[in-house]
Structures are given as structure tokens and as C-alpha cells.
Design a protein around this motif. Structure first.
Motif, PDB file in Angstrom:
ATOM      1  N   ALA A   1       0.960  -1.218   0.093  1.00 52.75           N
ATOM      2  CA  ALA A   1       0.088   0.046   0.082  1.00 52.75           C
ATOM      3  C   ALA A   1       0.846   1.284  -0.021  1.00 52.75           C
ATOM      4  O   ALA A   1       1.726   1.264   0.746  1.00 52.75           O
ATOM      5  CB  ALA A   1      -0.796  -0.078   1.206  1.00 52.75           C
ATOM      6  N   VAL A   2       0.528   2.146  -0.918  1.00 46.56           N
ATOM      7  CA  VAL A   2       1.300   3.596  -1.090  1.00 46.56           C
ATOM      8  C   VAL A   2       0.311   4.526  -0.896  1.00 46.56           C
ATOM      9  O   VAL A   2      -0.471   4.662  -1.682  1.00 46.56           O
ATOM     10  CB  VAL A   2       2.082   3.267  -2.285  1.00 46.56           C
ATOM     11  N   SER A   3       1.101   5.615  -0.132  1.00 51.92           N
ATOM     12  CA  SER A   3       0.559   6.884   0.073  1.00 51.92           C
ATOM     13  C   SER A   3       1.785   8.046  -0.356  1.00 51.92           C
ATOM     14  O   SER A   3       2.676   7.905   0.273  1.00 51.92           O
ATOM     15  CB  SER A   3      -0.232   7.159   1.181  1.00 51.92           C
ATOM     16  N   GLN A   4       1.377   8.793  -1.367  1.00 50.11           N
ATOM     17  CA  GLN A   4       2.620   9.908  -1.698  1.00 50.11           C
ATOM     18  C   GLN A   4       1.794  11.168  -2.219  1.00 50.11           C
ATOM     19  O   GLN A   4       1.149  10.765  -3.232  1.00 50.11           O
ATOM     20  CB  GLN A   4       3.434   9.416  -2.249  1.00 50.11           C
ATOM     21  N   GLN A   5       2.236  12.144  -1.809  1.00 47.03           N
ATOM     22  CA  GLN A   5       1.712  13.503  -2.225  1.00 47.03           C
ATOM     23  C   GLN A   5       2.843  14.185  -2.986  1.00 47.03           C
ATOM     24  O   GLN A   5       3.928  14.446  -2.348  1.00 47.03           O
ATOM     25  CB  GLN A   5       1.128  14.512  -1.234  1.00 47.03           C
ATOM     26  N   GLY A   6       3.120  14.185  -4.385  1.00 45.69           N
ATOM     27  CA  GLY A   6       4.159  14.738  -5.001  1.00 45.69           C
ATOM     28  C   GLY A   6       3.521  15.764  -5.947  1.00 45.69           C
ATOM     29  O   GLY A   6       2.568  16.319  -5.747  1.00 45.69           O
ATOM     30  N   ASP A   7       4.676  16.478  -6.411  1.00 45.94           N
ATOM     31  CA  ASP A   7       4.470  17.975  -7.258  1.00 45.94           C
ATOM     32  C   ASP A   7       3.387  17.557  -8.425  1.00 45.94           C
ATOM     33  O   ASP A   7       2.689  18.280  -8.908  1.00 45.94           O
ATOM     34  CB  ASP A   7       5.635  18.490  -7.682  1.00 45.94           C
ATOM     35  N   PHE A   8       3.783  16.358  -8.999  1.00 44.44           N
ATOM     36  CA  PHE A   8       2.871  15.758 -10.231  1.00 44.44           C
ATOM     37  C   PHE A   8       2.062  14.557 -10.273  1.00 44.44           C
ATOM     38  O   PHE A   8       1.277  14.683 -10.767  1.00 44.44           O
ATOM     39  CB  PHE A   8       3.920  15.679 -11.291  1.00 44.44           C
ATOM     40  N   TYR A   9       2.517  13.550  -9.410  1.00 46.38           N
ATOM     41  CA  TYR A   9       1.805  12.434  -9.050  1.00 46.38           C
ATOM     42  C   TYR A   9       1.576  12.145  -7.667  1.00 46.38           C
ATOM     43  O   TYR A   9       2.168  12.371  -6.621  1.00 46.38           O
ATOM     44  CB  TYR A   9       2.606  11.370  -9.489  1.00 46.38           C
ATOM     45  N   THR A  10       0.212  11.767  -7.447  1.00 42.90           N
ATOM     46  CA  THR A  10      -0.386  11.395  -6.037  1.00 42.90           C
ATOM     47  C   THR A  10      -0.758   9.828  -6.058  1.00 42.90           C
ATOM     48  O   THR A  10      -1.222   9.701  -6.982  1.00 42.90           O
ATOM     49  CB  THR A  10      -1.616  12.616  -5.494  1.00 42.90           C
ATOM     50  N   ALA A  11      -0.316   9.248  -4.912  1.00 41.85           N
ATOM     51  CA  ALA A  11      -1.045   8.120  -4.671  1.00 41.85           C
ATOM     52  C   ALA A  11      -1.698   8.114  -3.420  1.00 41.85           C
ATOM     53  O   ALA A  11      -1.037   8.599  -2.275  1.00 41.85           O
ATOM     54  CB  ALA A  11      -0.044   6.979  -4.706  1.00 41.85           C
ATOM     55  N   GLU A  12      -2.932   7.442  -3.321  1.00 45.82           N
ATOM     56  CA  GLU A  12      -3.432   7.595  -2.030  1.00 45.82           C
ATOM     57  C   GLU A  12      -4.026   6.182  -1.433  1.00 45.82           C
ATOM     58  O   GLU A  12      -5.115   5.560  -2.140  1.00 45.82           O
ATOM     59  CB  GLU A  12      -4.739   8.558  -1.961  1.00 45.82           C
ATOM     60  N   GLU A  13      -3.454   5.561  -0.719  1.00 45.65           N
ATOM     61  CA  GLU A  13      -3.598   4.232  -0.228  1.00 45.65           C
ATOM     62  C   GLU A  13      -3.824   3.364  -1.421  1.00 45.65           C
ATOM     63  O   GLU A  13      -4.709   2.369  -1.530  1.00 45.65           O
ATOM     64  CB  GLU A  13      -4.994   4.152   0.564  1.00 45.65           C
ATOM     65  N   ALA A  14      -2.830   3.318  -2.424  1.00 44.52           N
ATOM     66  CA  ALA A  14      -2.938   2.805  -3.824  1.00 44.52           C
ATOM     67  C   ALA A  14      -2.452   1.243  -3.379  1.00 44.52           C
ATOM     68  O   ALA A  14      -1.418   1.057  -2.744  1.00 44.52           O
ATOM     69  CB  ALA A  14      -2.031   3.320  -4.757  1.00 44.52           C
TER      70      ALA A  14
END
Length: 300
Positions: free
Chosen positions: A144-157
Motif C-alpha cells: 500500500a502506497v500513499s504519496q503526495q508529489g508535485d506531479f503524481y499522487t497516490a492515496e492508499e494505492a
């Protein structure tokens, strides 16, 4: 140093009208891998048939048993790491762990504006690529991956169960600039180049060899800075974009000479395009198949 020979099959044929047969023939001929371009369309093929890379590779996976399969290359131009990761995990599963992801920063071709955006500058492409690759690495290795980037975001992927290949399927990173080479050094299991595009029109084969030698040296420096042994990375030359153009496919001897010169630079894999009549990749099919069957054995 051993050398693998691979092919690139452009997705221009309907599957039941020659498409499947090419991939199966590639396996019969003993190619190490068969790749395809991951574009929405490409250059002179824009107004003709062009099918999607990942569905094509999925079909190829069910039509073959041993052949490695992959993209040369996927890019952020129209891909998002979250959706791409899910498709790659599925493809790796269907193929039984035979997928290599070729990945690059993209360019300013038709893909660059097909979704309605302005074409990104080289810096913007490098910025996005620098975020895309690390996030994709996480998505393919973590449940499971959550990450807030400048261009790409993953939310509980979530990407369970992950790849068949562990810890994930291999990345073949296409790069020639310093930022891309650092990504290759850190995340790549292989590095991909087409040579120096500035030499394509008016350069010589000798100048191309020198340029490629310089690229290999820069890769070595990037690996050293990352604390990695450059010999851990396979080095793939995608042919057809150097001043040699199609000449290496004119005969077995011509290809053996070409391949030998590039093996001396440290390349471990050479990819040649499956012939397409009346195109930049036109070549004699019989000679192409002789090269596949005989050339590597002649290199010793």
C-alpha cells in the motif's frame, strides 16, 4: 562478455492478421526478448494502424512461453504511476514473470499533446520523470502506497500480491542526461540508449561509437556516485537511430561487425526492429531471420 539479441515488434498489425504470428516467430528464432513501443502513435505510422502496447504484450504473453517481453519505452507522457503499476503487476502475472519495463522521460511527439496538455519542456519532462520512477518503484514493491508529489499522487494505492519477479519486474531506464542516468543507476536493472540523435543525419558510425562510449562512461560515473557497480546493469542498444541506420541488417556479416564494435563498448543486449515494408524499418525478412539464428554464435 556475452551479448543478447532482441527484437522490437511495432504494434501495427491486427492480432489475428499477422500480429500473433510475429511474436511467436520471435520466440522460435531464439530472440532473448521482444519489445514494443509504448506510444499512442508514432511518427510516420500516425495515419495507419497502431495498437496499445500493454494489451499487445498481454496477448503476446499468452501466445509465447519463454520469450521475455517488454516496452521500449514507456513514459509519463500519457501514463500515471498508479494505473501503470496495476497493469504491470497483472502483465507480469499473466506472463509468468517475463516482463521488463523500458521507461524513459518521453519526448515532444504526438503523445506529448494527445491528452490536451501543452508539450512539456525538457526540464519539465526530467522533473516528472524524477518523480515518476521512484513512485512506480514503491508501487511495485509495497502493498500500500500513499504519496503526495508535485506531479503524481497516490492515496492508499494497493498492489497485492505484487510482481511475480521479486522484488519487482526489472526497469530498463532510457537516459543520456545526468538526471536520467542517476535514475538508471539507482533504480535500473538495465540502461537503454539509441545513441546520439545529433549524429543521425550527418554523423559517421565512428562518431557514433565515440558518443556511445561517452554515454557508457557517464553511466559508470553515475553508478559510482550512487555506490553501485555499473556491471550490475545490462546495457541495451536500441538500433535504427545511429548513422548506421539499416545497414547492420543488410547481411549477417554486417550485423556481426556492428554488434562486435558495440559489445566492446560494454553493451550486453542489442535490439533490432522487426522488418516493416515501406518504412524506416524496411529490411529483408530472410536476412533478418538469418541474423537472429546465426549472428550471436559468430561473435563467440
Amino acid at each position: 562478455m556475452s551479448l543478447h539479441l532482441s527484437t522490437v515488434i511495432l504494434p501495427v498489425d491486427r492480432w489475428h492478421e499477422g500480429g500473433r504470428a510475429k511474436w511467436q516467430r520471435a520466440e522460435e528464432l531464439g530472440f532473448h526478448a521482444a519489445y514494443t513501443y509504448d506510444h499512442l502513435t508514432w511518427r510516420t505510422f500516425r495515419d495507419g494502424p497502431w495498437f496499445g502496447a500493454l494489451p499487445t504484450l498481454t496477448a503476446a504473453a499468452t501466445a509465447t512461453d519463454r520469450l521475455r517481453l517488454g516496452t521500449l519505452v514507456t513514459s509519463p507522457n500519457f501514463r500515471h504511476p498508479v494505473t501503470l503499476a496495476k497493469e504491470l503487476i497483472s502483465l507480469d502475472d499473466i506472463s509468468g514473470g517475463r516482463i521488463t519495463l523500458g521507461i524513459g522521460a518521453g519526448g515532444n511527439g504526438f503523445d506529448a499533446t494527445a491528452l490536451g496538455q501543452e508539450a512539456w519542456t525538457p526540464k519539465e519532462r526530467a522533473d516528472r520523470f524524477g518523480e515518476f520512477v521512484p513512485l512506480l518503484d514503491r508501487l511495485l514493491t509495497e502493498g500500500a502506497v500513499s504519496q503526495q508529489g508535485d506531479f503524481y499522487t497516490a492515496e492508499e494505492a494497493r498492489n497485492i500480491p505484487g510482481c511475480v519477479q521479486r522484488p519487482r519486474l526489472p526497469f530498463a531506464v532510457a537516459a543520456t542526461g545526468p538526471r536520467g542516468l542517476k535514475l538508471a543507476a539507482r533504480y535500473g536493472q538495465a540502461w537503454v540508449t539509441t545513441g546520439d540523435p545529433k549524429l543521425y543525419e550527418e554523423g559517421t558510425p565512428e562518431q557514433s561509437v565515440q558518443a556511445l562510449r561517452g554515454q557508457v562512461e557517464k553511466l559508470g560515473k553515475a553508478c559510482a556516485e550512487t555506490g553501485r557497480d555499473v556491471t550490475e546493469l545490462d546495457k541495451i542498444l536500441l538500433t535504427g537511430f545511429t548513422p548506421d541506420r539499416g545497414r547492420p541488417l543488410e547481411s549477417v556479416n554486417a550485423f556481426v561487425d556492428f554488434a562486435g564494435r558495440h559489445r566492446e563498448l560494454g553493451f550486453t543486449e542489442i535490439a533490432i526492429h522487426w522488418p516493416i515494408p515501406d518504412s524506416d524499418f524496411a529490411a529483408d525478412q530472410a536476412v533478418f531471420e538469418r541474423i537472429a539464428a546465426e549472428a550471436i554464435g559468430q561473435l563467440g
